[in-house]
Scaffold this motif. Structure first.
Motif, PDB file in Angstrom:
ATOM      1  N   THR A  51       0.921  -1.083  -0.035  1.00  0.00           N
ATOM      2  CA  THR A  51      -0.024   0.057   0.167  1.00  0.00           C
ATOM      3  C   THR A  51       0.952   1.246  -0.151  1.00  0.00           C
ATOM      4  O   THR A  51       2.084   1.150   0.457  1.00  0.00           O
ATOM      5  N   ASN A  52       0.371   2.318  -0.554  1.00  0.00           N
ATOM      6  CA  ASN A  52       1.003   3.669  -0.614  1.00  0.00           C
ATOM      7  C   ASN A  52       0.185   4.808  -0.857  1.00  0.00           C
ATOM      8  O   ASN A  52      -0.906   4.661  -1.418  1.00  0.00           O
ATOM      9  N   VAL A  53       0.842   6.051  -0.858  1.00  0.00           N
ATOM     10  CA  VAL A  53       0.514   7.020  -1.443  1.00  0.00           C
ATOM     11  C   VAL A  53       1.463   7.429  -2.677  1.00  0.00           C
ATOM     12  O   VAL A  53       2.615   7.441  -2.431  1.00  0.00           O
ATOM     13  N   GLN A  54       0.792   7.817  -3.872  1.00  0.00           N
ATOM     14  CA  GLN A  54       1.871   7.997  -5.037  1.00  0.00           C
ATOM     15  C   GLN A  54       1.636   9.533  -5.545  1.00  0.00           C
ATOM     16  O   GLN A  54       0.292   9.699  -6.015  1.00  0.00           O
ATOM     17  N   LYS A  55       2.566  10.281  -5.684  1.00  0.00           N
ATOM     18  CA  LYS A  55       2.441  11.452  -6.602  1.00  0.00           C
ATOM     19  C   LYS A  55       2.272  11.203  -7.960  1.00  0.00           C
ATOM     20  O   LYS A  55       3.155  10.241  -8.562  1.00  0.00           O
ATOM     21  N   CYS A  56       1.186  11.851  -8.619  1.00  0.00           N
ATOM     22  CA  CYS A  56       0.919  11.561  -9.930  1.00  0.00           C
ATOM     23  C   CYS A  56       0.772  12.454 -10.763  1.00  0.00           C
ATOM     24  O   CYS A  56       0.241  13.712 -10.208  1.00  0.00           O
ATOM     25  N   VAL A  57       1.003  12.522 -12.049  1.00  0.00           N
ATOM     26  CA  VAL A  57       0.800  13.832 -13.056  1.00  0.00           C
ATOM     27  C   VAL A  57       0.143  13.186 -14.398  1.00  0.00           C
ATOM     28  O   VAL A  57       0.571  12.099 -14.876  1.00  0.00           O
ATOM     29  N   ARG A  58      -1.032  13.620 -14.589  1.00  0.00           N
ATOM     30  CA  ARG A  58      -1.650  13.154 -15.963  1.00  0.00           C
ATOM     31  C   ARG A  58      -1.754  14.625 -16.937  1.00  0.00           C
ATOM     32  O   ARG A  58      -2.449  15.649 -16.243  1.00  0.00           O
ATOM     33  N   THR A  59      -1.330  14.304 -18.013  1.00  0.00           N
ATOM     34  CA  THR A  59      -1.148  15.318 -18.816  1.00  0.00           C
ATOM     35  C   THR A  59      -2.152  15.279 -19.785  1.00  0.00           C
ATOM     36  O   THR A  59      -2.335  16.617 -20.592  1.00  0.00           O
ATOM     37  N   ASP A  60      -2.951  14.436 -19.890  1.00  0.00           N
ATOM     38  CA  ASP A  60      -3.969  14.126 -20.944  1.00  0.00           C
ATOM     39  C   ASP A  60      -4.908  15.403 -21.032  1.00  0.00           C
ATOM     40  O   ASP A  60      -5.440  15.791 -22.066  1.00  0.00           O
ATOM     41  N   ASP A  61      -5.457  15.506 -19.837  1.00  0.00           N
ATOM     42  CA  ASP A  61      -6.582  16.784 -19.891  1.00  0.00           C
ATOM     43  C   ASP A  61      -6.056  18.037 -19.117  1.00  0.00           C
ATOM     44  O   ASP A  61      -6.937  18.532 -18.390  1.00  0.00           O
ATOM     45  N   ILE A  62      -4.988  18.664 -19.505  1.00  0.00           N
ATOM     46  CA  ILE A  62      -4.546  19.499 -18.878  1.00  0.00           C
ATOM     47  C   ILE A  62      -5.601  20.832 -19.263  1.00  0.00           C
ATOM     48  O   ILE A  62      -5.903  21.737 -18.357  1.00  0.00           O
TER      49      ILE A  62
END
Ligand code: SER
Length: 591
Positions: free
Chosen positions: A63-74
């Protein structure tokens, strides 16, 4: 009730720890060894090798918390729940439990720990297609948990299938959990399919039972995995009955600062509210990308280009709501302080982040006003569509990322001819790659009037040095800012006063001649045959731009240039010094 982000994260991780999951560290935002995707887009992303069967050092339940970036819908950002950067809570079974236990764990966490009433939950399952059957197994477990059939909606692949990240890798059907955000109690027939707006997705359990191969086939995995993801921002908002993520404690201090800077209010006017959200979202994402362990600067390619787009879009919206002067680095520290305990890299890279923000804002500030004026001119002359060439001018001379031009165009009901833009852009990239092959950086984005003039006069200086000191001198590097040029060349002794005077006079005499600057495109071989100077290595057959100034100078270059040299002003050398054995450096200005 959960009030803060931290409480939500700790509650989640502790719950899964009690259920025998090991808490693992989140990974960098920049995926390792995965050139197909720019950013880590989900908690499972760094775990791909383990989902494909490699044993994980922390075991089969993680288990964890993850920083994410999604650029599809900036460009979607601006509503109340889309984000470029977000945190994802997740739990994984690597060939351990599967659908039954996964759904039971999710249900227990939602109803017992977060205390969400069962009546306010709905779920979706995969409805099946030619590649994979309907997920009846998940539906049965939900019914066992007490979710009525009317709240279990089968949905198509576009909704209820997850992965792979990129073109190939682990993937499978998923079941998504929704929280009721409508008014009062949900009606009997209300579910995410019939009344989309009344339900907000908060969690996704993916059953990774396939590996999609590079040729598009779905292979059954021998190890069946579970990958779940819960968005922190969204879940925190709905748990507090908020319809707007930007009203959670994560964003409030930032929104407040934006209100002060703009002297406008949040939530009163649609356009202002949208602009404030975009600024809050984009600066947070830029802070996390720049402040990642790998430190990313704004640039014209790859990760850096995303940072540039984010910062420039934030600046454009800042102008729209009346913010004057640099503001990004006034907002960024709020995020750095808020997140630093969990992400110490932000504090460590604080100066880097703030300096880069300031620099990028300085660069864009110089051109944005004129760029917007130019856009208005282009708009007036364009009929329905903005030509690829005009979009390219906005990019190359005013630093407008194509996405920004598209957005401005859309606001005026216009399209952009992207194909034409892409053609010019590719050509430009080829040239700029050529130019950066050596130590020479042409600073293509910084096309201010000053740098453009200095680029041009550098050619005159180069040729003047060859005239005065002999043709054996060779350019070793060049660096241009808005204030001065710096030119390094091979020569083995200090220049005399007379030589320096002669170089200056030669350059100034040429300026007086007022020649046009001619640009031609040709292969590097043709360029060399014509006697053009080219000091960097280029590949055989590669096309380059050759700039000629009268008969005096001919040089391969990718920098910006004036069209006529008569207005360059007076050339003055301010320093001549050694930088290394056999290498001299001249600094010069135009007055
Ligand atoms: N990978 C899935 C998602 O991003 C679950 O974590 O939704």
């Amino acid at each position: 009730m959960i009030k803060t982000r931290k409480e939500l994260i700790d509650t989640y991780l502790n719950f899964f720890k009690l259920k025998k999951h090991n808490i693992i560290r989140g990974a960098s935002l920049i995926p390792e060894n995965d050139p197909t995707v720019l950013f880590t887009t989900a908690g499972m992303h760094p775990l791909i090798p383990y989902l494909l069967g490699q044993p994980h050092p922390s075991g089969k339940r993680l288990t964890n918390v993850q920083k994410c970036v999604r650029t599809d819908d900036i460009d979607e950002v601006g509503d109340c729940f889309h984000h470029t950067f977000f945190e994802m809570l997740g739990n994984w079974s690597l060939g351990d439990y599967f659908k039954d236990e996964s759904i039971k764990l999710s249900f227990e966490f939602l109803t017992n720990v977060l205390q969400i009433p069962k009546e306010k939950l709905a779920v979706t399952i995969f409805e099946g297609d030619e590649d994979s059957p309907i997920d009846e197994e998940s539906a049965k477990v939900w019914i066992k948990m007490g979710i009525p059939e009317s709240r279990i909606s089968p949905m198509p692949r576009k909704n209820n299938w997850w992965g792979p990240v990129g073109n190939s890798g682990p993937c499978g059907p998923d079941t998504e959990m929704f929280y009721f955000v409508g008014i009062g109690k949900p009606k009997e027939e209300s579910n995410p399919k019939t009344k989309e707006n009344e339900w907000c997705e908060i969690w996704n359990d993916v059953f990774m039972q396939y590996n999609k191969t590079k040729d598009g086939k779905y292979e059954e995995l021998t190890q069946k995995n579970v990958d779940t993801g819960m968005g922190v921002e969204r879940t925190l908002a709905v748990l507090q009955g908020l319809k707007d993520n930007y009203l959670t404690e994560i964003f409030i201090p930032v929104i407040e600062r934006i209100c002060i800077l703009s002297k406008r209010r949040y939530g009163f006017n649609k356009n202002d509210t949208r602009a404030m959200r975009i600024i809050a979202d984009h600066i947070r994402a830029a802070v996390f990308i720049m402040g990642d362990e790998l430190k990313i600067s704004p640039s014209n390619i790859g990760h850096g280009y995303i940072v540039r787009r984010l910062i420039r879009r934030a600046i454009r919206y800042g102008r729209q709501i009346g913010i004057k002067g640099n503001f990004c680095s006034f907002i960024a520290p709020i995020y750095i302080e808020y997140y630093q305990k969990d992400y110490p890299e932000l504090e460590k890279n604080r100066n880097f982040i703030l300096n880069e923000l300031d620099r990028e804002e300085e660069r864009f500030k110089e051109v944005i006003e004129n760029g917007l004026k130019e856009f208005d001119k282009i708009k007036r002359k364009s009929d329905k569509i903005i030509s690829g060439h005009d979009a390219f001018i906005l990019f190359s001379s005013y630093g407008f990322p194509i996405e920004l031009t598209k957005e401005l165009a859309k606001e005026s009901g216009l399209d952009v001819e992207e194909y034409g833009f892409n053609q010019e852009f590719k050509e430009h990239q080829k040239l700029s790659r050529t130019a950066t092959a050596g130590t020479f950086k042409s600073g293509l984005i910084d096309n201010s009037e000053e740098t453009t003039k200095l680029h041009t006069v550098t050619h005159l200086l180069h040729q003047a040095l060859r005239k005065v000191l002999g043709e054996t001198i060779k350019q070793r590097g060049s660096n241009i800012t808005a204030e001065r040029l710096r030119f390094d060349f091979s020569f083995d002794r200090k220049l005399t006063e007379e030589e320096l005077n002669e170089v200056e006079t030669t350059v100034n005499n040429q300026i007086k001649e007022g020649f046009d600057v001619k640009r031609e495109e040709m292969t590097i071989e043709e360029a060399k045959k014509k006697g053009a100077l080219a000091f960097f290595d280029t590949k055989y057959g590669e096309k380059v731009s050759v700039y000629s100034i009268g008969d005096f100078s001919k040089e391969v270059c990718a920098g910006p240039h004036v069209t006529n040299i008569s207005k360059l002003g007076h050339f003055k050398i301010i320093k001549e010094e050694a930088v290394a054995a056999g290498v001299r450096r001249i600094k010069a200005v135009l007055k």
